[in-house]
Write an enzyme that holds these catalytic residues in place. Structure first.
Site, PDB file in Angstrom:
ATOM      1  N   CYS A  66       0.866  -1.179   0.000  1.00 60.68           N
ATOM      2  CA  CYS A  66       0.000   0.000   0.000  1.00 60.68           C
ATOM      3  C   CYS A  66       0.909   1.237   0.000  1.00 60.68           C
ATOM      4  O   CYS A  66       2.033   1.184  -0.503  1.00 60.68           O
ATOM      5  CB  CYS A  66      -0.976  -0.026   1.178  1.00 60.68           C
ATOM      6  SG  CYS A  66      -0.185   0.119   2.797  1.00 60.68           S
TER       7      CYS A  66
HETATM    8  O1  LIG Z   1      -1.605   3.043   2.715  1.00 59.34           O
HETATM    9  S1  LIG Z   1      -1.450   3.356   4.151  1.00 59.34           S
HETATM   10  O2  LIG Z   1      -2.602   2.893   4.891  1.00 59.34           O
HETATM   11  O3  LIG Z   1      -0.217   2.812   4.680  1.00 59.34           O
HETATM   12  S2  LIG Z   1      -1.368   5.311   4.316  1.00 59.34           S
END
Ligand SMILES: O=S(=O)([O-])[S-]
Length: 102
Positions: A66
């Site tokens: 992510c």
């Molecule tokens: O993508 S995140 O939740 O690490 S900000």
């Protein structure tokens, strides 16, 4: 039931060097993914998740990426619930990857 594991950038580099089976899914938004992503990764989203799960090797390592390594942990848990056996959350996310590979 298994739980996801944390993976460092260095561990990911070693893992992909040692095995062609490693699957990398990137859950960032499509625009961010299209701008830059880890080589070989797939942008996982609500539209393609069913197909990706259907086509995936559930026994092969699956690495979730992510932005900063937070939301990938929830996604990793979800993907374990879907039947993946060997799931990793990339610590620091794409942000750490791009810093390490700048
Ligand atoms: O993508 S995140 O939740 O690490 S900000």
């Amino acid at each position: 039931m298994s739980t996801f594991k944390h993976l460092s950038i260095n561990e990911l580099i070693h893992m992909t060097a040692e095995s062609d089976l490693v699957q990398i899914v990137d859950i960032r938004d499509e625009a961010s993914f299209n701008t830059a992503h880890i080589a070989g990764s797939i942008n996982l989203n609500n539209e393609n998740i069913a197909n990706i799960i259907a086509d995936a090797d559930m026994d092969a390592p699956l690495v979730v990426v992510c932005y900063h390594g937070i939301s990938s942990q929830n996604a990793a848990n979800y993907l374990i619930e879907q039947g993946f056996d060997d799931v990793y959350s990339l610590d620091g996310g794409y942000s750490a990857w791009s810093t390490a590979n700048a």
